[in-house]
Motif scaffolding. Structure first.
Motif, PDB file in Angstrom:
ATOM      1  N   VAL A  19       0.826  -1.206   0.000  1.00 36.77           N
ATOM      2  CA  VAL A  19       0.000   0.000   0.000  1.00 36.77           C
ATOM      3  C   VAL A  19       0.861   1.257   0.000  1.00 36.77           C
ATOM      4  N   VAL A  20       1.833   1.298   0.894  1.00 40.35           N
ATOM      5  CA  VAL A  20       2.675   2.495   1.022  1.00 40.35           C
ATOM      6  C   VAL A  20       3.501   2.708  -0.244  1.00 40.35           C
ATOM      7  N   VAL A  21       4.098   1.652  -0.764  1.00 45.79           N
ATOM      8  CA  VAL A  21       4.915   1.783  -1.967  1.00 45.79           C
ATOM      9  C   VAL A  21       4.059   2.237  -3.147  1.00 45.79           C
ATOM     10  N   THR A  22       2.851   1.695  -3.255  1.00 45.26           N
ATOM     11  CA  THR A  22       1.954   2.083  -4.352  1.00 45.26           C
ATOM     12  C   THR A  22       1.649   3.581  -4.317  1.00 45.26           C
ATOM     13  N   LEU A  23       1.273   4.094  -3.150  1.00 41.06           N
ATOM     14  CA  LEU A  23       0.942   5.515  -3.049  1.00 41.06           C
ATOM     15  C   LEU A  23       2.162   6.403  -3.238  1.00 41.06           C
ATOM     16  N   LEU A  24       3.319   5.920  -2.805  1.00 44.88           N
ATOM     17  CA  LEU A  24       4.527   6.719  -2.967  1.00 44.88           C
ATOM     18  C   LEU A  24       4.878   6.924  -4.436  1.00 44.88           C
ATOM     19  N   LEU A  25       4.532   5.962  -5.286  1.00 47.33           N
ATOM     20  CA  LEU A  25       4.803   6.117  -6.714  1.00 47.33           C
ATOM     21  C   LEU A  25       4.089   7.350  -7.264  1.00 47.33           C
ATOM     22  N   ALA A  26       2.819   7.532  -6.858  1.00 49.74           N
ATOM     23  CA  ALA A  26       2.045   8.670  -7.348  1.00 49.74           C
ATOM     24  C   ALA A  26       2.466   9.970  -6.679  1.00 49.74           C
ATOM     25  N   VAL A  27       2.618   9.947  -5.352  1.00 50.49           N
ATOM     26  CA  VAL A  27       2.993  11.158  -4.619  1.00 50.49           C
ATOM     27  C   VAL A  27       4.378  11.630  -5.056  1.00 50.49           C
ATOM     28  N   GLY A  28       5.267  10.689  -5.367  1.00 51.58           N
ATOM     29  CA  GLY A  28       6.606  11.059  -5.815  1.00 51.58           C
ATOM     30  C   GLY A  28       6.569  11.875  -7.092  1.00 51.58           C
TER      31      GLY A  28
ATOM     32  N   ALA B 249      -1.887  16.847  11.776  1.00 46.81           N
ATOM     33  CA  ALA B 249      -2.748  16.356  10.705  1.00 46.81           C
ATOM     34  C   ALA B 249      -2.649  14.857  10.503  1.00 46.81           C
ATOM     35  N   PHE B 250      -1.757  14.223  11.256  1.00 47.44           N
ATOM     36  CA  PHE B 250      -1.680  12.757  11.242  1.00 47.44           C
ATOM     37  C   PHE B 250      -3.068  12.148  11.430  1.00 47.44           C
ATOM     38  N   SER B 251      -3.902  12.775  12.250  1.00 47.77           N
ATOM     39  CA  SER B 251      -5.242  12.257  12.519  1.00 47.77           C
ATOM     40  C   SER B 251      -6.339  13.028  11.821  1.00 47.77           C
ATOM     41  N   CYS B 252      -6.002  14.118  11.186  1.00 52.54           N
ATOM     42  CA  CYS B 252      -7.061  15.046  10.791  1.00 52.54           C
ATOM     43  C   CYS B 252      -7.178  15.332   9.312  1.00 52.54           C
ATOM     44  N   THR B 253      -6.351  14.765   8.471  1.00 50.67           N
ATOM     45  CA  THR B 253      -6.469  15.085   7.061  1.00 50.67           C
ATOM     46  C   THR B 253      -7.782  14.544   6.503  1.00 50.67           C
ATOM     47  N   PRO B 254      -8.506  15.350   5.737  1.00 51.82           N
ATOM     48  CA  PRO B 254      -9.793  14.891   5.198  1.00 51.82           C
ATOM     49  C   PRO B 254      -9.647  13.988   3.986  1.00 51.82           C
ATOM     50  N   PHE B 255      -8.384  13.700   3.594  1.00 52.27           N
ATOM     51  CA  PHE B 255      -8.135  12.838   2.446  1.00 52.27           C
ATOM     52  C   PHE B 255      -7.577  11.499   2.908  1.00 52.27           C
ATOM     53  N   VAL B 256      -7.751  10.489   2.078  1.00 51.33           N
ATOM     54  CA  VAL B 256      -7.171   9.184   2.363  1.00 51.33           C
ATOM     55  C   VAL B 256      -5.723   9.206   1.902  1.00 51.33           C
ATOM     56  N   THR B 257      -4.801   8.919   2.818  1.00 58.45           N
ATOM     57  CA  THR B 257      -3.375   8.968   2.511  1.00 58.45           C
ATOM     58  C   THR B 257      -2.716   7.632   2.822  1.00 58.45           C
ATOM     59  N   SER B 258      -1.420   7.578   2.557  1.00 59.24           N
ATOM     60  CA  SER B 258      -0.674   6.361   2.859  1.00 59.24           C
ATOM     61  C   SER B 258      -0.666   6.075   4.355  1.00 59.24           C
ATOM     62  N   THR B 259      -0.799   7.111   5.185  1.00 61.04           N
ATOM     63  CA  THR B 259      -0.855   6.905   6.631  1.00 61.04           C
ATOM     64  C   THR B 259      -2.079   6.076   7.012  1.00 61.04           C
TER      65      THR B 259
ATOM     66  N   LEU C  17     -14.804   0.294  -1.869  1.00 64.41           N
ATOM     67  CA  LEU C  17     -13.990   0.444  -0.664  1.00 64.41           C
ATOM     68  C   LEU C  17     -12.678  -0.305  -0.803  1.00 64.41           C
ATOM     69  N   SER C  18     -12.706  -1.439  -1.484  1.00 59.36           N
ATOM     70  CA  SER C  18     -11.487  -2.216  -1.671  1.00 59.36           C
ATOM     71  C   SER C  18     -10.543  -1.557  -2.676  1.00 59.36           C
ATOM     72  N   SER C  19     -11.059  -0.587  -3.429  1.00 64.24           N
ATOM     73  CA  SER C  19     -10.255   0.074  -4.468  1.00 64.24           C
ATOM     74  C   SER C  19      -9.737   1.436  -4.027  1.00 64.24           C
ATOM     75  N   VAL C  20      -9.900   1.775  -2.766  1.00 67.37           N
ATOM     76  CA  VAL C  20      -9.548   3.122  -2.299  1.00 67.37           C
ATOM     77  C   VAL C  20      -8.103   3.469  -2.625  1.00 67.37           C
ATOM     78  N   ILE C  21      -7.187   2.564  -2.371  1.00 68.19           N
ATOM     79  CA  ILE C  21      -5.774   2.861  -2.604  1.00 68.19           C
ATOM     80  C   ILE C  21      -5.504   3.105  -4.082  1.00 68.19           C
ATOM     81  N   PHE C  22      -6.067   2.280  -4.942  1.00 68.92           N
ATOM     82  CA  PHE C  22      -5.859   2.470  -6.384  1.00 68.92           C
ATOM     83  C   PHE C  22      -6.502   3.774  -6.857  1.00 68.92           C
ATOM     84  N   ILE C  23      -7.658   4.113  -6.286  1.00 62.84           N
ATOM     85  CA  ILE C  23      -8.328   5.362  -6.666  1.00 62.84           C
ATOM     86  C   ILE C  23      -7.471   6.566  -6.280  1.00 62.84           C
TER      87      ILE C  23
END
Length: 519
Positions: free
Chosen positions: A98-107, A182-192, A312-318
């Motif tokens: 999950v983390v590596v996948t999101l890092l590809l896009a955020v990078g 914001a570790f607990s408060c970001t309104p977006f779904v993140t790698s955290t 819901l299962s596609s959240v990370i890919f979305i």
């Protein structure tokens, strides 16, 4: 003469604060590096499990067909288990992919400058009176960049505050406090969110039949509420407490520090940002087309989305697509991306930056797998739950006590994921056995951990923030930052506990498909 006592008093306070922080830092510095820490814990669990297994100890989980015996690592069975499952333990570790996948896009978004331009264009439009609140909102939303936000936002916030005629140090430190919180408060779904959910699910294996699976959106509703609270509370603390105090002491009032960065957004960047917005709308439109119509493929068998569905299962890919597509378009418009190789290189650099996490993930995976396989997780959970029941401490007070414990531990272990890995394997099964869902326990952890992140002297970003601060206050020390973070920590901690309590009292789930109590 009348002005001389104030500087001495301030100096004495800083010396006292610095001395206290030095003592905490010395204690924290005795802890090994994360890889070594979890290696030692792995060996300790292996040794304990082996000794306990000699006494034929077993435990029975609710709903289990029979008792679960404690198995030792340093036995023939244990060594065989480790040798045959070590690779799968690592590859199957939920947070890794999950983390590596999101890092590809955020990078890509970070290296094309999309994230930086979004921040500058948002803050630059705010009037001076609203600047603290706008900055707080940007700082918490920027958490989508993960740790990179702590490096990018504070110096830009200082520049914007200075350009608006306000104290630049207030922008610098205020954005740092909000960004950490914001570790607990970001309104977006993140790698955290994905990382913590993965750890929670791994820790919940002993009670998997009792609790709902934790997803990246299991705390989303709570996060959205806390985001609103953080925006207002963070802005108020900056506007009414931090900046007036800085102005009284003269810190940053007549700042002449030279800054190389610019808060201006060029015409080319504005054009690229518009095209990135169009790309975002296209991606969102495609997702809605796959989710909204009756019988859409992202709906579940009953035509809905809860408690489980492909959506819901596609959240990370979305999230991956929502970040990557605008970033590629933005970079292409600025000629920073000229071919697919440009994207590949940016993704490769992002993964390279995550190498330390990947290395630590190997031993983290082995530690969690051993804790579960040995049966110690079940044994500790059942014993702890029974103890809480025996002392009649199964109500909401147990959750508050848990938040306090997390807040204290956070002063010595600054990594939220490392701390959660350490305690989730014990507390998730334990609280599950007294009736609390794993997702709600995770939410309580995030409240306790995030509120004190800005205070721990072991936070590696504290040194970086200190470097930024010394451009305006050359004699500043760690104690200077800690003293100015205290109002934020106290306000955030109290407000977040109140919000979590409101969710508990009203029985409102912390996110889609996540309840508070085990059904």
């Amino acid at each position: 003469m009348g002005k001389k006592p104030a500087p001495r008093t301030s100096g004495e306070k800083k010396k006292f604060g610095a001395a206290a922080l030095d003592r905490i830092e010395r204690v924290g510095n005795r802890l090994p590096e994360p890889f070594a820490l979890f290696l030692y814990l792995f060996l300790a669990v292996g040794l304990i499990s082996t000794v306990v297994s000699w006494f034929n100890v077993n435990t029975t989980l609710p709903g289990a067909e029979g008792p679960t015996a404690i198995k030792g690592l340093f036995t023939g069975e244990g060594i065989t288990w480790l040798m045959t499952t070590a690779v799968q333990n690592f590859i199957g570790f939920p947070p890794l992919g999950v983390v590596v996948t999101l890092l590809l896009a955020v990078g890509v978004a970070e290296r094309t400058g999309l994230l930086l331009v979004l921040v500058k264009s948002t803050l630059g439009r705010a009037p001076a009176w609203a600047l603290p609140y706008a900055m707080a909102l940007v700082a918490l939303c920027a958490h989508i960049m993960s740790d990179a936000s702590i490096l990018v936002i504070p110096p830009i916030a200082a520049l914007v505050f200075r350009a608006a005629g306000r104290n630049p140090v207030a922008g610098l430190l205020g954005s740092y406090a909000v960004g950490i919180a914001a570790f607990s408060c970001t309104p977006f779904v993140t790698s955290t969110d994905a990382l913590l959910a993965g750890i929670s699910n791994a820790a919940a294996v002993p009670v998997a039949g009792l609790v709902l699976p934790v997803t990246a959106v299991s705390n989303l509703l709570l996060n959205i509420v806390l985001a609103g609270v953080l925006t207002v509370a963070g802005g108020l603390v900056i506007d009414k407490l931090l900046e007036p105090r800085l102005n009284r002491t003269g810190v940053g009032v007549n700042a002449t520090a030279a800054e190389e960065a610019s808060t201006d957004v060029t015409a080319a960047e504005k054009s690229a940002l518009r095209w990135a917005g169009i790309a975002l709308l296209v991606v969102v439109g495609l997702i809605l087309a796959l989710a909204l119509p009756a019988g859409a493929p992202l709906r579940n068998e009953t035509g809905g989305f809860l408690p489980k569905s492909p959506l819901l299962s596609s959240v990370i890919f979305i999230v991956f697509c929502v970040v990557l597509a605008p970033a590629i378009v933005f970079g292409a418009r600025l000629r920073l991306i000229t071919n697919i190789q440009s994207v590949v290189e940016m993704m490769g650099q992002a993964v390279k930056d995550a190498v330390s996490f990947i290395v630590v993930a190997f031993i983290l995976a082995q530690f969690l797998a051993l804790f579960t396989w040995s049966g110690l997780a079940s044994w500790v959970a059942v014993s702890g739950a029974q103890t809480l029941k025996d002392v009649n401490f199964t109500g909401y007070g147990a959750i508050i006590a848990f938040i306090v414990v997390v807040s204290i531990l956070n002063l010595l272990i600054s990594s939220g994921s490392s701390l959660w890995t350490l305690i989730a394997a014990v507390f998730i099964p334990m609280f599950a056995l007294i009736g609390y869902e794993a997702g709600f326990v995770q939410a309580a952890f995030r409240v306790g951990d995030s509120a004190t992140q800005a205070l721990t002297p072991l936070n590696p970003y504290l040194v970086i923030i200190l470097g930024f601060l010394r451009k305006y206050e050359p004699e500043a020390g760690i104690g200077s930052i800690i003293a100015r973070m205290l109002p934020f920590t106290v306000v955030f901690w109290v407000l977040w506990v109140l919000v979590l309590t409101l969710f508990f009292i009203t029985g409102t789930g912390t996110g889609p498909g996540m309840d508070i109590m085990v059904g």
